[in-house]
Design an enzyme around this catalytic site. Structure first.
Site, PDB file in Angstrom:
ATOM      1  N   GLY A  20       0.815  -1.209   0.000  1.00 25.20           N
ATOM      2  CA  GLY A  20       0.000   0.000   0.000  1.00 25.20           C
ATOM      3  C   GLY A  20       0.843   1.251   0.000  1.00 25.20           C
ATOM      4  N   GLY A  22       0.188   5.987   0.199  1.00 23.29           N
ATOM      5  CA  GLY A  22      -0.532   7.063   0.839  1.00 23.29           C
ATOM      6  C   GLY A  22      -1.982   7.161   0.422  1.00 23.29           C
ATOM      7  CB  ALA A  24      -5.227   2.725  -2.577  1.00 23.66           C
ATOM      8  CB  VAL A  26      -2.867  -3.631  -3.195  1.00 23.21           C
ATOM      9  CG1 VAL A  26      -3.248  -4.779  -4.114  1.00 23.21           C
ATOM     10  CG2 VAL A  26      -2.817  -2.324  -3.972  1.00 23.21           C
ATOM     11  CE  LYS A  41      -4.541   1.781  -6.262  1.00 23.48           C
ATOM     12  NZ  LYS A  41      -3.985   2.288  -7.537  1.00 23.48           N
ATOM     13  CG  ASP A 135       3.182   7.897 -11.578  1.00 20.35           C
ATOM     14  OD1 ASP A 135       4.357   8.305 -11.570  1.00 20.35           O
ATOM     15  OD2 ASP A 135       2.622   7.414 -10.575  1.00 20.35           O
TER      16      ASP A 135
END
Length: 536
Positions: A20, A22, A24, A26, A41, A135
């Site tokens: 995980g 900041g 979410a 998983v 998620k 990203d």
């Protein structure tokens, strides 16, 4: 609140936490309906009341839902249970790319190229759907148990548009993998993803990041200003073709960068098979000899600006080693000065040690001989002033200016607002057999476009965005796809978002619509419409 043992949506039993961040966490879960393991998620509960984060979470689900590709992590379901927002995704049993590199170090050239080709395929599919990931980094590239690599985490992606460096207080993308346009906070296109993928490729084959630093702003400035480091400083055995791909994908200008993921993939395949034919992207400098005074003469400087540790000196020797050209320039200047001094001395001696005789004007002597005048007293020679040149005095001021007359003031520069005539680039806005009834809403570089489109099902619709102001005409983005579900017989109303940079002062922003003929790949029925005019 721990979720292990709970069932979400009446079917997803949470088994254990996988990781995980900041935003979410998983979890590994069991789909009780289809009897398969999935990754769930879950948005962190502390953010579930933040509308911006909820929108971002939903945007990731929407972006992933419209894609279906073997190199993109599949999203199966999305839901909400109370304050818990969750997304059900394909479970990737293998390691992420970042874990692979940190665990093993740099990958072999063949393995790195294979991974990059797979991600190019996934990006090509996303770009075809009008999605910019924004990203791309090793953390978001995951592998299956069989070694297939897939691109995931579309949390900050945008459809047919771009964003600035921050949004809702968070950095859009990871600064080590930023494109220069992301670092500037400019609107970005598909080519930003290709730049970031080039950085990932550099990291895979060297185990080093091309730009690093203690502060995020310092790293961003390096993406903007510093040349691309030569990866062969760390891995000399890398092929010319691979270095070319890294260089072109990381070009500062989008015009010099790959235009599509397919184009980058084609060069990678040529580099992988050894059929590369291109120019040398980097010049490997010879090994410099280090003496007690620094580097030996004839040394080469590294274009990357990265100096190996064996060359790092301190104190006076380092300064001398870095500036051999300054010593050469000093000796050259001294030599010229000595030659001039010898020339002047010889001239004086040749005139019988009479400095006036040495510099006597032969033309003046001839005039004196013709008029019978003798040499005259020394005072007359020293004080005699030449008769004004009437021909020169009668010249027009512009002629004197052209001949460099210092008394003539320089031509006044035109004000900045009298530069390029951007009015000439105003679009006609004419409808044709493929496009009609154009309209748009929004301003300030963000627009929602509506247009009626009539194209055959097998043809694609694309658009370019241009900006014209006093600095000239420039391309904002090109080859942006538009999703059209038409039958080729009737017009269909299509809506899509468009983003653009703003003019520098007065100017216009326009969109160029066209369809692609699959037989010839040519543009058909191109037409231009005005998005916004500033001033003028």
């Amino acid at each position: 609140m721990p979720l292990e043992g709970k069932i979400l949506g009446g079917r997803y039993e949470i088994l254990r936490r996988l990781g995980g961040g900041g935003m979410a966490t998983v979890y590994l879960a069991q789909d009780q309906f289809l009897q398969r393991q999935v990754a769930v998620k879950v948005m962190n509960e502390s953010l579930s009341h933040d509308r911006d984060f909820v929108r971002r979470f939903a945007r990731e689900a929407k972006a992933a839902a419209i894609m279906s590709h073997s190199n993109v992590v599949n999203v199966y379901d999305v839901g909400r249970e109370g304050s818990v927002h969750y997304m059900v995704m394909e479970y990737m049993e293998g390691a992420s790319l970042i874990d692979l590199i940190e665990g093993r170090g740099a990958l072999s050239e063949k393995e790195a190229v294979s991974v990059t080709i797979q991600i190019c395929d996934g990006l090509a599919h996303a770009h075809e759907k009008g999605i910019v990931h924004r990203d791309i980094k090793p953390h978001n590239i995951m592998s299956t148990a069989g070694g297939q690599f897939k691109l995931g985490d579309f949390g900050i992606s945008r459809l047919n548009g771009a964003s600035t460096i921050t949004q809702t207080g968070f950095v859009m993308g990871s600064v080590h993998y930023f494109s220069p346009e992301q670092a500037k906070g400019r609107n970005i296109s598909h080519q930003s993803d290709l730049y970031s993928l080039g950085v990932v490729l550099f990291y895979m084959v060297t185990g080093k990041l091309p730009y690093d630093g203690e502060e995020a702003i310092a790293i961003a400035l390096k993406h903007l200003q510093e040349p691309i480091p030569d990866p062969r400083l760390w891995k000399p055995e890398l092929s010319e073709g691979l270095c070319h791909v890294i260089t072109r994908s990381m070009a500062k200008s989008t015009d010099e960068r790959y235009q599509t993921a397919e184009e980058m993939k084609a060069d990678l395949e040529r580099a992988l098979t050894g059929f590369w034919q291109g120019t040398q992207p980097f010049a490997i400098p010879p090994e410099p000899e280090i003496t007690k005074y620094g580097l030996s003469e004839g040394e080469s400087s590294y274009s990357s600006g990265s100096i190996p540790s064996r060359m790092k000196k301190s104190g006076r020797n380092a300064s001398r080693a870095r500036r051999p050209w300054q010593r050469k320039r000093l000796w050259f200047a001294i030599g010229i000065a000595l030659l001039l001094f010898i020339f002047v001395v010889n001239a004086i001696q040749g005139a019988g040690n009479d400095p006036i005789e040495a510099y006597r004007d032969p033309v003046t002597e001839q005039q004196q001989a013709d008029t019978g005048d003798s040499e005259g007293p020394e005072e007359e020679i020293q004080t005699e002033e030449p008769e004004p040149d009437r021909e020169k005095a009668d010249k027009k001021p512009e002629e004197e200016s052209a001949q460099g007359n210092p008394a003539q003031p320089p031509e006044e520069e035109k004000p900045e607002n009298e530069g390029y005539n951007w009015q000439q680039d105003r679009p006609s806005g004419a409808d044709n057999s493929s496009f009609r009834s154009f309209s748009r809403s929004g301003s300030g570089g963000s627009y929602d476009v509506q247009v009626d489109v009539n194209v055959p099902p097998e043809q694609q619709v694309r658009y370019d965005v241009y900006l014209s102001d006093r600095n000239g005409k420039q391309t904002v983005s090109r080859n942006n796809p538009v999703q059209v579900d038409g039958d080729g017989q009737n017009f269909t109303r299509v809506s899509f978002p468009v983003s653009s940079d703003m003019p520098d002062g007065d100017g216009i922003i326009k969109i160029r619509l066209y369809r692609i003929d699959p037989g010839s790949d040519s543009e058909v029925d191109a037409t231009e419409y005005l998005l916004e005019q500033i001033g003028g």
